[in-house]
Motif scaffolding. Structure first.
Motif, PDB file in Angstrom:
ATOM      1  N   SER A  15      -5.066  -8.982  18.337  1.00 34.51           N
ATOM      2  CA  SER A  15      -4.111  -8.745  16.922  1.00 34.51           C
ATOM      3  C   SER A  15      -4.294  -9.797  15.576  1.00 34.51           C
ATOM      4  CB  SER A  15      -2.770  -9.565  17.313  1.00 34.51           C
ATOM      5  OG  SER A  15      -2.940 -10.717  17.442  1.00 34.51           O
ATOM      6  N   TRP A  40     -11.756 -34.579  13.846  1.00 32.19           N
ATOM      7  CA  TRP A  40     -10.882 -34.097  13.673  1.00 32.19           C
ATOM      8  C   TRP A  40     -11.048 -32.676  13.889  1.00 32.19           C
ATOM      9  CZ3 TRP A  40     -13.679 -29.944  11.296  1.00 32.19           C
ATOM     10  CH2 TRP A  40     -13.879 -30.633  11.215  1.00 32.19           C
ATOM     11  N   LEU A  41     -11.870 -32.405  15.045  1.00 32.38           N
ATOM     12  CA  LEU A  41     -12.671 -31.065  15.561  1.00 32.38           C
ATOM     13  C   LEU A  41     -12.169 -30.932  16.452  1.00 32.38           C
ATOM     14  CD1 LEU A  41     -16.671 -30.917  15.179  1.00 32.38           C
ATOM     15  CD2 LEU A  41     -14.876 -29.550  14.098  1.00 32.38           C
ATOM     16  N   GLN A  42     -11.301 -31.895  17.654  1.00 31.92           N
ATOM     17  CA  GLN A  42     -10.628 -31.911  18.640  1.00 31.92           C
ATOM     18  C   GLN A  42      -9.175 -31.626  18.178  1.00 31.92           C
ATOM     19  OE1 GLN A  42     -13.020 -32.955  21.244  1.00 31.92           O
ATOM     20  NE2 GLN A  42     -14.136 -33.731  19.312  1.00 31.92           N
ATOM     21  N   GLN A  43      -8.453 -31.750  17.015  1.00 32.25           N
ATOM     22  CA  GLN A  43      -7.255 -30.984  16.838  1.00 32.25           C
ATOM     23  C   GLN A  43      -7.163 -29.957  17.670  1.00 32.25           C
ATOM     24  OE1 GLN A  43      -6.475 -29.624  13.061  1.00 32.25           O
ATOM     25  NE2 GLN A  43      -7.487 -32.363  12.261  1.00 32.25           N
ATOM     26  N   LYS A  44      -6.248 -28.829  18.603  1.00 32.12           N
ATOM     27  CA  LYS A  44      -5.741 -28.379  19.169  1.00 32.12           C
ATOM     28  C   LYS A  44      -4.996 -27.551  18.442  1.00 32.12           C
ATOM     29  CE  LYS A  44      -8.046 -28.321  23.165  1.00 32.12           C
ATOM     30  NZ  LYS A  44      -9.100 -27.716  22.852  1.00 32.12           N
ATOM     31  N   GLN A  45      -5.649 -25.914  18.737  1.00 27.16           N
ATOM     32  CA  GLN A  45      -4.974 -24.929  17.514  1.00 27.16           C
ATOM     33  C   GLN A  45      -4.083 -24.368  18.023  1.00 27.16           C
ATOM     34  OE1 GLN A  45      -7.698 -21.647  17.938  1.00 27.16           O
ATOM     35  NE2 GLN A  45      -6.894 -20.803  16.225  1.00 27.16           N
ATOM     36  N   ALA A  78      -1.848 -18.748  19.997  1.00 23.36           N
ATOM     37  CA  ALA A  78      -1.939 -17.776  18.835  1.00 23.36           C
ATOM     38  C   ALA A  78      -0.933 -16.523  19.500  1.00 23.36           C
ATOM     39  CB  ALA A  78      -3.291 -16.424  19.097  1.00 23.36           C
ATOM     40  N   SER A  79       0.070 -16.544  18.660  1.00 25.28           N
ATOM     41  CA  SER A  79       1.118 -15.871  18.817  1.00 25.28           C
ATOM     42  C   SER A  79       1.110 -14.190  19.723  1.00 25.28           C
ATOM     43  CB  SER A  79       1.599 -15.599  17.742  1.00 25.28           C
ATOM     44  OG  SER A  79       1.184 -14.998  16.967  1.00 25.28           O
ATOM     45  N   MET A  80       1.176 -14.331  20.221  1.00 26.11           N
ATOM     46  CA  MET A  80       1.283 -12.818  21.113  1.00 26.11           C
ATOM     47  C   MET A  80       1.023 -11.151  19.933  1.00 26.11           C
ATOM     48  SD  MET A  80       0.108 -12.736  23.763  1.00 26.11           S
ATOM     49  CE  MET A  80      -0.013 -10.877  24.424  1.00 26.11           C
ATOM     50  N   PRO A  81       0.053 -10.149  19.693  1.00 25.86           N
ATOM     51  CA  PRO A  81       1.254  -9.207  19.159  1.00 25.86           C
ATOM     52  C   PRO A  81       1.842  -8.930  18.910  1.00 25.86           C
ATOM     53  CG  PRO A  81      -0.568  -8.274  20.523  1.00 25.86           C
ATOM     54  CD  PRO A  81      -0.576 -10.371  21.205  1.00 25.86           C
ATOM     55  N   GLU A 118      -7.000 -12.841  19.600  1.00 25.81           N
ATOM     56  CA  GLU A 118      -6.394 -12.033  20.543  1.00 25.81           C
ATOM     57  C   GLU A 118      -6.800 -10.631  19.483  1.00 25.81           C
ATOM     58  OE1 GLU A 118      -2.444 -12.658  20.650  1.00 25.81           O
ATOM     59  OE2 GLU A 118      -3.157 -14.433  22.338  1.00 25.81           O
ATOM     60  N   THR A 164      -4.872 -17.660  13.135  1.00 26.77           N
ATOM     61  CA  THR A 164      -4.212 -16.370  13.528  1.00 26.77           C
ATOM     62  C   THR A 164      -2.820 -16.929  11.954  1.00 26.77           C
ATOM     63  OG1 THR A 164      -3.185 -18.768  14.609  1.00 26.77           O
ATOM     64  CG2 THR A 164      -3.419 -17.002  15.754  1.00 26.77           C
TER      65      THR A 164
END
Lengths: 453, 453
Positions: free
Chosen positions: A164, B83-88, B91-94, A162, A314
């Motif tokens: 940000s 471990w590449l498959q871990q989901k991030q 992202a928090s909104m700005p 994003e 983030t």
């Protein structure tokens, strides 16, 4: 005390009085705590208005040459002045750079300067250089530019982020420095060996401990010791030019995950790839968890613009933002707005496509010229992408000697040895070709061959 | 192994093959060291040309998804992918800055944006934005600009220096940071108390030890402890606005000489002085022996430009230059050339004269409005120069409360408390007036009075 002042008529009278009194103080004709004539008395002596004397005395008061005591008058202020009179050594003259006769500069920092869309750019400057845009940008950069960069890195490099998470700086060095300070004075930073000497210089400047991490055919190797931050150039290793293999990428991300380290992926010229598809970025594979992504407009647009960016995970955004709460922007606001508009209109992608074709032709011309003029003992490496290649020199020719021979015939090529933190036995030169024409590339290489072969 | 690939026709066939194989690898349908069909075999299966298969395999090879063994064929490369498959985390909104209703912003960083010579500036940009000017500037700045600044500081502030002593940066913070690194991690830096919080922030960022040096009516006091570098604002102390007396100046220079320290004189708004003659700079008195002189174009031209400069004593130039050997410029080259030309043509001096008149009028309007709308319990200080004044608040009104009351009626004024490193009992607000019109100044002050009185 009487003050006799001879007006020259060159300045207003109050200034002449002010200057004369100052002169007398600095030359010890008037001493500390001596009383000055009253305003009225001096005005009569000099047959001028009391107001004029008042103006002169006010200036002397403001600058602290004199002080006033109520109902007593004005007195000379006490201060030491002897040592003020010491004369400074005459300044040494700046070194005159001797005009040299370089005709072909194979500088890897140069770009093609014919293809830049001057007219469009200028129109955008005119559009944005107006009175509503004269306050300073937020320190993180203009929102519009951060958004356009977020969109761009997603579509071109698969880095989903994003606005940000995007921070704008005036060059890779300044964003790297900002990051180092953020990680703190105890951070240990790993650098590729060989690697980008200007990044190493930043670490030396700020006194952080660094570790040289060797590079092999697959890219930077996995750090064996405890480091907090690893700077790497996976898409086109600087300077050697290899592309980091998928296996190494996976291993490196795994290492970062286990050791809670961050990887700085400097994608400095990933836009220019001549064979096959673009190489996916480390940041994409990692989904921006342990990777901090660096990009720049120095290769894709103009090095003279001084605009670069970094994309943070983030998880770091809030603390980074808090750390730099009192920071001010370091990039011209108008330049940021112009660039954002240029990207939003699709002109940046168009420019990139055009430049890719131009640079592909230049690189082809370079490789052809090398294969025509040089024997196989000169080996080309790192030619799959970017704006430079490396030539490995035969044993008989040292790096320093090769560069010197080139200079003698009006050609700049660049050393690899300075990219090493430790000594190296490899003799290699860096050949950039972005700033030269096809003809210059061919002629330059032919001339190089004439002195190196 | 057989590969069955269903072409969708959305991409060239080689890309579809490449993507499908990659997908199978990443989803563990193809495992490490498994052999791929030969190019010929796959071409026959899919009824496509061998060349197409080769292109796909080449891309997979380049990215390291597969490897080849001579005379044996192509195999899936081994690497960990789980471990590449871990989901991030999403992202928090700005943070959305809530639209506020600020009508009068008494920001001391704002300048008059009507008076800027837009047309002249565009023309200069057009003149200098051309293909010969696209390489990066020397890190110290463009020679022409350094020369013009050397001339300017001599004629305006009596600071005799050469172009080689002038260094161009993208803001006071960046040049201060560069200087701190040069003085090294063990340097102790003295800051005025109260002082410029953004300078204090730089020291905090780079972890240097700092000492708060109190300010009295005559300016910063003489440091009692051992410090290496003292940052001060003699011409118009920030934020309190007093002018350092001649006595204090002499004493400070004497101290610097005895203790082998350097003084940074930040002359950030010395150009704007409304009563009497300009105050001579510390650098002039000292003849640039122990004084490092800071200037900026943020007040005189535009804060959005991000161009500042420092002038070093000749004794420091060689070592400073050596220290930053690998540094790159942080300011747009075109902006530097434009500014140099603007100065060389005498347009800068003309602009300054014009701005002095404009700001004098604005300041007069401000002081008049304050005297009309406020009672004597509100005291104005620091009004002899610069682009801001300070109002001392009566005991009944705290700084925070005053700022809050102002916000509630659409007015931004700025705190003094944040300029202090230690706690203070003084309640004061900073009122900048550069960016407001005469009418806005009057209306804003009247409205302030309505809530503060």
């Amino acid at each position: 005390m009487e003050l006799s002042i001879l007006f020259t008529g060159k300045s207003p009278k109050y200034i002449e009085i002010y200057q004369e009194v100052k002169h007398l103080i600095l030359h010890k004709k008037l001493l500390a705590h001596e009383q000055l004539p009253s305003k009225r008395a001096l005005a009569q002596t000099l047959t001028i208005s009391v107001h004029t004397v008042k103006e002169a005395y006010d200036q002397l008061l403001t600058e602290g040459y004199i002080y006033s005591k109520e109902r007593a008058g004005y007195f000379i202020a006490p201060f030491e002045i002897d040592w003020l009179q010491q004369k400074q050594q005459p300044a040494s003259m700046p070194e005159v750079v001797t005009a040299n006769n370089i005709q072909f500069d194979f500088n890897n920092g140069h770009v093609d300067n014919e293809a830049f869309p001057y007219t469009t750019w200028y129109k955008l400057i005119k559009k944005h250089f107006m009175k509503d845009h004269l306050t300073i940008s937020p320190w993180q950069g203009e929102d519009t530019l951060r958004l356009e960069i977020a969109r761009y890195v997603e579509r071109s490099r698969g880095v989903t982020c994003e606005a940000s998470q995007v921070f704008i700086y005036s060059g890779t060095q300044s964003q790297f420095l900002a990051l180092c300070h953020f990680f703190g004075p105890k951070a240990c930073v790993g650098l590729e060996e060989p690697g980008f000497k200007r990044i190493r210089a930043v670490l030396q400047q700020c006194g952080l401990s660094t570790m040289a991490i060797p590079v092999d055919h697959a890219g930077v190797t996995i750090p064996q010791k405890n480091i907090h931050l690893l700077y790497t150039t996976p898409a086109h290793q600087f300077p050697l030019g290899m592309i980091m293999t998928m296996e190494r990428r996976a291993a490196l991300l795994h290492w970062a995950s286990l050791s809670q380290a961050y990887i700085i992926e400097d994608d400095y010229d990933a836009e220019f790839r001549y064979k096959g598809l673009p190489i996916p970025s480390l940041a994409k594979l990692d989904q921006l968890q342990h990777v901090i992504y660096f990009g720049t407009f120095s290769k894709t647009l103009l090095p003279s613009l001084r605009i670069s960016y970094m994309v943070l995970p983030t998880s770091l955004v809030a603390s980074f933002t808090a750390f730099y709460l009192e920071q001010k922007s370091v990039v011209s606001k108008v330049d940021q707005l112009v660039l954002a508009d240029f990207m939003a209109q699709g002109l940046f992608d168009k420019h990139l496509a055009k430049m890719r074709t131009i640079y592909r032709k230049k690189q082809q011309a370079l490789l052809t010229a090398i294969s025509v003029h040089f024997s196989a003992e000169f080996q080309v490496i790192g030619e799959k992408s970017g704006l430079h290649i490396v030539i490995k020199l035969p044993n008989r020719l040292s790096e320093a000697r090769a560069i010197q021979l080139a200079e003698e015939v009006g050609i700049h090529v660049y050393p690899c040895a300075t990219s090493y933190q430790h000594k190296t036995s490899e003799a290699m030169v860096i050949i950039g070709y972005g700033g030269l024409t096809l003809q210059q590339i061919n002629d330059g290489i032919a001339r190089l061959a004439s002195v190196w072969q």
